[in-house]
Structures are given as C-alpha cells and as structure tokens.
Design a protein around this motif. Structure first.
Motif, PDB file in Angstrom:
ATOM      1  N   GLU A 197       5.162   1.473  11.803  1.00 54.80           N
ATOM      2  CA  GLU A 197       6.128   0.667  12.545  1.00 54.80           C
ATOM      3  C   GLU A 197       7.467   0.618  11.829  1.00 54.80           C
ATOM      4  OE1 GLU A 197       2.825  -2.383  14.532  1.00 54.80           O
ATOM      5  OE2 GLU A 197       4.268  -3.119  13.063  1.00 54.80           O
ATOM      6  N   HIS A 198       7.434   0.419  10.513  1.00 56.43           N
ATOM      7  CA  HIS A 198       8.679   0.366   9.746  1.00 56.43           C
ATOM      8  C   HIS A 198       9.424   1.692   9.853  1.00 56.43           C
ATOM      9  CE1 HIS A 198      11.471  -0.552   6.477  1.00 56.43           C
ATOM     10  NE2 HIS A 198      11.214   0.671   6.023  1.00 56.43           N
ATOM     11  N   ALA A 199       8.704   2.799   9.733  1.00 52.86           N
ATOM     12  CA  ALA A 199       9.350   4.105   9.787  1.00 52.86           C
ATOM     13  C   ALA A 199       9.998   4.343  11.145  1.00 52.86           C
ATOM     14  CB  ALA A 199       8.321   5.199   9.490  1.00 52.86           C
ATOM     15  N   LEU A 200       9.292   4.059  12.214  1.00 60.01           N
ATOM     16  CA  LEU A 200       9.837   4.294  13.552  1.00 60.01           C
ATOM     17  C   LEU A 200      11.047   3.407  13.828  1.00 60.01           C
ATOM     18  CD1 LEU A 200       6.492   4.686  15.495  1.00 60.01           C
ATOM     19  CD2 LEU A 200       8.193   6.482  15.103  1.00 60.01           C
ATOM     20  N   ALA A 201      11.027   2.191  13.288  1.00 60.05           N
ATOM     21  CA  ALA A 201      12.145   1.271  13.501  1.00 60.05           C
ATOM     22  C   ALA A 201      13.371   1.637  12.672  1.00 60.05           C
ATOM     23  CB  ALA A 201      11.715  -0.155  13.183  1.00 60.05           C
ATOM     24  N   ASN A 202      13.180   2.442  11.630  1.00 59.45           N
ATOM     25  CA  ASN A 202      14.281   2.749  10.709  1.00 59.45           C
ATOM     26  C   ASN A 202      14.568   4.252  10.602  1.00 59.45           C
ATOM     27  OD1 ASN A 202      15.037   0.053   9.179  1.00 59.45           O
ATOM     28  ND2 ASN A 202      12.807   0.049   9.441  1.00 59.45           N
ATOM     29  N   ARG A 203      14.137   5.005  11.586  1.00 57.16           N
ATOM     30  CA  ARG A 203      14.430   6.440  11.681  1.00 57.16           C
ATOM     31  C   ARG A 203      13.933   7.226  10.477  1.00 57.16           C
ATOM     32  NH1 ARG A 203      20.615   6.364  14.232  1.00 57.16           N
ATOM     33  NH2 ARG A 203      20.101   5.104  16.077  1.00 57.16           N
ATOM     34  N   ILE A 204      12.791   6.821   9.954  1.00 61.80           N
ATOM     35  CA  ILE A 204      12.130   7.561   8.880  1.00 61.80           C
ATOM     36  C   ILE A 204      11.167   8.555   9.521  1.00 61.80           C
ATOM     37  CG2 ILE A 204      10.580   7.402   6.896  1.00 61.80           C
ATOM     38  CD1 ILE A 204      11.690   4.563   6.441  1.00 61.80           C
ATOM     39  N   GLN A 205      11.307   9.837   9.201  1.00 65.43           N
ATOM     40  CA  GLN A 205      10.450  10.868   9.776  1.00 65.43           C
ATOM     41  C   GLN A 205       9.266  11.210   8.886  1.00 65.43           C
ATOM     42  OE1 GLN A 205      13.711  13.829  10.590  1.00 65.43           O
ATOM     43  NE2 GLN A 205      12.775  13.848  12.626  1.00 65.43           N
ATOM     44  N   TYR A 206       9.437  11.030   7.570  1.00 69.38           N
ATOM     45  CA  TYR A 206       8.375  11.406   6.641  1.00 69.38           C
ATOM     46  C   TYR A 206       8.272  10.383   5.512  1.00 69.38           C
ATOM     47  CZ  TYR A 206       9.459  15.963   8.737  1.00 69.38           C
ATOM     48  OH  TYR A 206       9.727  16.976   9.613  1.00 69.38           O
ATOM     49  N   TYR A 207       7.048  10.125   5.084  1.00 69.05           N
ATOM     50  CA  TYR A 207       6.798   9.489   3.805  1.00 69.05           C
ATOM     51  C   TYR A 207       6.292  10.554   2.841  1.00 69.05           C
ATOM     52  CZ  TYR A 207       6.964   4.778   5.897  1.00 69.05           C
ATOM     53  OH  TYR A 207       7.349   3.615   6.525  1.00 69.05           O
ATOM     54  N   ILE A 208       6.655  10.426   1.585  1.00 67.72           N
ATOM     55  CA  ILE A 208       6.125  11.289   0.540  1.00 67.72           C
ATOM     56  C   ILE A 208       5.412  10.412  -0.482  1.00 67.72           C
ATOM     57  CG2 ILE A 208       7.733  13.207   0.816  1.00 67.72           C
ATOM     58  CD1 ILE A 208       9.467  12.000  -1.388  1.00 67.72           C
ATOM     59  N   MET A 209       4.431  10.985  -1.172  1.00 63.41           N
ATOM     60  CA  MET A 209       3.670  10.184  -2.120  1.00 63.41           C
ATOM     61  C   MET A 209       2.916  11.085  -3.079  1.00 63.41           C
ATOM     62  SD  MET A 209       0.385   8.880   0.147  1.00 63.41           S
ATOM     63  CE  MET A 209      -0.242   7.939  -1.243  1.00 63.41           C
ATOM     64  N   VAL A 210       2.513  10.505  -4.206  1.00 58.89           N
ATOM     65  CA  VAL A 210       1.619  11.141  -5.165  1.00 58.89           C
ATOM     66  C   VAL A 210       0.288  10.401  -5.107  1.00 58.89           C
ATOM     67  CG1 VAL A 210       1.210  11.700  -7.593  1.00 58.89           C
ATOM     68  CG2 VAL A 210       3.535  11.768  -6.676  1.00 58.89           C
ATOM     69  N   THR A 211      -0.803  11.143  -5.095  1.00 56.26           N
ATOM     70  CA  THR A 211      -2.110  10.505  -5.080  1.00 56.26           C
ATOM     71  C   THR A 211      -3.061  11.224  -6.019  1.00 56.26           C
ATOM     72  OG1 THR A 211      -3.964   9.799  -3.678  1.00 56.26           O
ATOM     73  CG2 THR A 211      -2.939  11.898  -3.136  1.00 56.26           C
ATOM     74  N   HIS A 212      -3.964  10.462  -6.626  1.00 60.84           N
ATOM     75  CA  HIS A 212      -5.066  11.072  -7.362  1.00 60.84           C
ATOM     76  C   HIS A 212      -6.029  11.706  -6.363  1.00 60.84           C
ATOM     77  CE1 HIS A 212      -3.555   8.548 -10.646  1.00 60.84           C
ATOM     78  NE2 HIS A 212      -4.238   9.325 -11.462  1.00 60.84           N
ATOM     79  N   LEU A 213      -6.572  12.871  -6.696  1.00 61.44           N
ATOM     80  CA  LEU A 213      -7.430  13.578  -5.751  1.00 61.44           C
ATOM     81  C   LEU A 213      -8.677  12.784  -5.403  1.00 61.44           C
ATOM     82  CD1 LEU A 213      -7.288  17.341  -6.771  1.00 61.44           C
ATOM     83  CD2 LEU A 213      -5.966  16.094  -5.062  1.00 61.44           C
ATOM     84  N   GLN A 214      -9.147  11.934  -6.312  1.00 61.41           N
ATOM     85  CA  GLN A 214     -10.352  11.176  -6.023  1.00 61.41           C
ATOM     86  C   GLN A 214     -10.144  10.185  -4.879  1.00 61.41           C
ATOM     87  OE1 GLN A 214     -11.533   8.515  -9.254  1.00 61.41           O
ATOM     88  NE2 GLN A 214      -9.456   8.572 -10.070  1.00 61.41           N
ATOM     89  N   TRP A 215      -8.877   9.818  -4.580  1.00 60.74           N
ATOM     90  CA  TRP A 215      -8.605   8.907  -3.468  1.00 60.74           C
ATOM     91  C   TRP A 215      -8.135   9.633  -2.209  1.00 60.74           C
ATOM     92  CZ3 TRP A 215      -6.345   6.756  -8.208  1.00 60.74           C
ATOM     93  CH2 TRP A 215      -7.195   5.795  -8.783  1.00 60.74           C
ATOM     94  N   LEU A 216      -7.989  10.957  -2.297  1.00 58.69           N
ATOM     95  CA  LEU A 216      -7.477  11.696  -1.146  1.00 58.69           C
ATOM     96  C   LEU A 216      -8.378  11.570   0.086  1.00 58.69           C
ATOM     97  CD1 LEU A 216      -5.308  13.510   0.010  1.00 58.69           C
ATOM     98  CD2 LEU A 216      -6.515  15.491  -0.945  1.00 58.69           C
ATOM     99  N   PRO A 217      -9.711  11.697  -0.033  1.00 54.37           N
ATOM    100  CA  PRO A 217     -10.545  11.526   1.169  1.00 54.37           C
ATOM    101  C   PRO A 217     -10.380  10.154   1.811  1.00 54.37           C
ATOM    102  CG  PRO A 217     -11.808  12.583  -0.575  1.00 54.37           C
ATOM    103  CD  PRO A 217     -10.533  12.103  -1.203  1.00 54.37           C
ATOM    104  N   SER A 218     -10.281   9.097   0.994  1.00 54.33           N
ATOM    105  CA  SER A 218     -10.090   7.759   1.537  1.00 54.33           C
ATOM    106  C   SER A 218      -8.755   7.651   2.235  1.00 54.33           C
ATOM    107  CB  SER A 218     -10.189   6.716   0.416  1.00 54.33           C
ATOM    108  OG  SER A 218     -10.057   5.416   0.917  1.00 54.33           O
TER     109      SER A 218
END
Length: 235
Positions: free
Chosen positions: A153-174
C-alpha cells in the motif's frame, strides 16, 4: 531479515486469517518519521535488539543496552509499524530507505548485485523487518502478512515500483511464502547460516489484491499520515 529467529517456511504454520487482534481490538499499521510515536518506536527498537542481537547474535549496536540502532536510523528514516493502538504494543515493523541516499545494500552489500545496485526515486530499500519476540509463530505470520500488505500500500501510494533488500538464505523460503513477486539480483554469497542474497520485489496492484484476498484482509491496513506531518524530522 524477515520475521523472528524461526527458520524455514510459513507453510507449516496454521495461519490465522484477517488482522491480528487481542481483547482490546485489531492491530493497525502506521508510517512513522520524525518525533512522532516516540514510545512505539522505542518499543520497536527494543524488540529489534532482542531479536537481532540477543536471539540471533548479530554484531550490531546498542549504545544503551536496550535499543538497537545503526547509522541508518535518524530523523529522516521512515518506518512502517504494526501495533495494538489501545495498548501501544509493538507487533512488527520494517525500515524503509530511499535508494538515492545512503542504504545498507548500496553501502555494504553491493557485491550481491550482478548488474549493480538498483537506484532511483522509484526504488526503496527495506531492512530490519522484525516481529515482536512474544508472538506465537501463527501470530508472527499474521503480523508479517499485515506488514507485507502495508508495504504494498505504501509503495503504490508513493510511486515506488520496487523494493530491494538483503536476506539470509535460511529465511528466503519464509519470505517467498508471503507471496511477493521477487527476483534475485545476483548469486548468493557466504556459506551456511551466513549465506546472504539480494532481492528486488516488484510492486503492482494485482499483487496487493491477491494478498488481500488470500489473507482475508479486505480493507487497507496502513493508516494515512497526519496532514502536515509527512516531512517533519528529528528522531
């Protein structure tokens, strides 16, 4: 990081539909920047310290031994926070930083991006996504879902097309089981529990409506900021 110290997917958790609620009522989500919601933000930083430093053992900063902060937590930092409005209880939160300024992926993990770190006014970074340590696994999943919708909702309201992030692989499936449209930005680096990867999350109205329908959350979850307070600063 996406959630608490529990690894694996969310598929083995008995999901609770709808918004998190207790005897005082339903949880709400809000955006916070500057001096507002000081008590709630203190609770957020305390929970970040418990989850990230005490439980996971990350080498982070806590100058007072109670709160976790780093150089990206300042008066201009934007947070989305899920909370119980009647009691002020922090349930979950995420930090948002513009890619055009200093941010974690660009400053410290650029090597994770095969074609360079995505940068632009329509690209924002999400970090420090945690749920409160006192929640059950089912409740934590419920709060993560509410945060995921708030982020859309925040992204659509503020013209954000992408989020980027770093994640540990052990949390990627979740993370992927939440239902976001995500793609890797490069190959993972590291081994075992230290392996990390960078992701780009695509934002669109179709994904938002799909998540709302799947989780029985029909109405918007993110409260609009008070008029005239969007640009106030100082933390």
């Amino acid at each position: 990081m996406f959630g608490t110290a529990t690894t694996g997917t969310s598929h083995d958790i008995q999901a609770i539909p709808g918004l998190w609620r207790d005897a005082q009522g339903e949880a709400e989500a809000l955006s916070s920047r500057g001096m507002h919601h000081a008590a709630l933000r203190s609770a957020m930083l305390k929970d970040r310290k418990i989850v990230l430093m005490d439980r996971l053992g990350w080498d982070l900063q806590s100058l007072d031994g109670l709160h976790e902060l780093d150089e990206y937590d300042d008066g201009n930092t934007l947070y989305l926070i899920v909370h119980q409005p009647e009691t002020g209880r922090h349930l979950g939160s995420v930090r948002l930083l513009p890619s055009t300024g200093a941010h974690l992926l660009g400053d410290k993990f650029a090597h994770l991006c095969a074609d360079g770190v995505p940068v632009g006014p329509n690209v924002w970074e999400i970090t420090r996504l945690v749920t409160a340590p006192g929640l059950t696994r089912a409740e934590a999943l419920q709060v993560r879902r509410q945060l995921a919708i708030a982020l859309q909702e925040h992204a659509l309201a503020n013209r954000i097309q992408y989020y980027i992030m770093v994640t540990h692989l052990q949390w990627l499936p979740s993370l992927l089981s939440i239902g976001w449209d995500a793609e890797p930005l490069g190959l993972p680096h590291g081994e075992g529990v230290n392996a990390v990867a960078a992701l780009r999350i695509h934002i669109d109205e179709t994904t938002l409506q799909r998540l709302r329908a799947a989780w029985a959350i029909a109405r918007p979850v993110l409260s609009p900021p008070p008029i005239g307070r969007e640009n106030e600063q100082a933390f």
